[in-house]
Design a protein around this motif. Structure first.
Motif, PDB file in Angstrom:
ATOM      1  N   LYS A   3       3.385  -3.235   0.990  1.00  0.00           N
ATOM      2  CA  LYS A   3       3.002  -3.912  -0.249  1.00  0.00           C
ATOM      3  C   LYS A   3       2.793  -2.909  -1.375  1.00  0.00           C
ATOM      4  N   ARG A   4       3.037  -3.389  -2.565  1.00  0.00           N
ATOM      5  CA  ARG A   4       2.804  -2.576  -3.753  1.00  0.00           C
ATOM      6  C   ARG A   4       1.341  -2.730  -4.156  1.00  0.00           C
TER       7      ARG A   4
ATOM      8  N   TYR B  38       2.021 -13.474  -8.546  1.00  0.00           N
ATOM      9  CA  TYR B  38       2.736 -12.936  -7.406  1.00  0.00           C
ATOM     10  C   TYR B  38       4.030 -12.230  -7.778  1.00  0.00           C
TER      11      TYR B  38
ATOM     12  N   VAL C 266       5.489   1.803  -2.941  1.00  0.00           N
ATOM     13  CA  VAL C 266       5.031   0.787  -1.997  1.00  0.00           C
ATOM     14  C   VAL C 266       4.281   1.489  -0.873  1.00  0.00           C
TER      15      VAL C 266
ATOM     16  N   GLU D 168       6.427  -9.267  -8.910  1.00  0.00           N
ATOM     17  CA  GLU D 168       6.439  -7.822  -8.711  1.00  0.00           C
ATOM     18  C   GLU D 168       7.375  -7.199  -9.715  1.00  0.00           C
TER      19      GLU D 168
ATOM     20  N   THR E  90       1.685  -0.913   4.872  1.00  0.00           N
ATOM     21  CA  THR E  90       1.602  -2.362   4.700  1.00  0.00           C
ATOM     22  C   THR E  90       2.875  -2.965   4.113  1.00  0.00           C
TER      23      THR E  90
END
Length: 132
Positions: free
Chosen positions: A43-44, A120, A37, A122, A41
């Motif tokens: 995020k991945r 969306y 990640v 993950e 941020t």
């Protein structure tokens, strides 16, 4: 040895084409999440890998896979280059996977989720829990 194995989601419906001699060719892009990640941020991030399948494999991909579905592929990495049409001194470089084998990676019911839901999702990071 030149061997590539990837698992990810299709970014769009695969496009199949036929050559004049009847050879099937299918192009698609697979979004492959990175293992880590981004710390800034949270995020991945993902890499978007261009893929090309030929003949029966191309027909299989175009018939049974669609945008947002998980797919596992293996094949070989190919690189190439071409000159820009408008600027003779500009060379573009390409990298893609020539797909040899394709596998489903989720059940039929999981594949029936809408692309919006799949987009969306993950991957679960299980790297620290493997027993080996």
């Amino acid at each position: 040895m030149n061997k590539v194995i990837l698992m990810g989601r299709l970014t769009a419906d695969p496009e199949i084409r036929q050559s004049q001699n009847g050879t099937s060719m299918c192009r698609f892009t697979v979004a492959v999440n990175r293992k880590f990640v981004d710390k800034s941020t949270g995020k991945r991030e993902a890499d978007f890998v261009s893929c090309t399948a030929w003949n029966k494999t191309a027909e299989f991909v175009s018939r049974y896979f669609s945008k947002g579905q998980m797919i596992a592929i293996d094949g070989t990495l190919r690189t190439g280059s071409y000159q820009d049409r408008n600027y003779a001194d500009v060379t573009h470089y390409t990298t893609e996977v020539f797909v040899e084998n394709v596998e489903f990676t989720s059940s039929k019911t999981e594949n029936n989720t809408s692309p919006e839901q799949s987009k969306y999702s993950e991957y679960e990071d299980i790297s620290g829990s493997a027993p080996f």
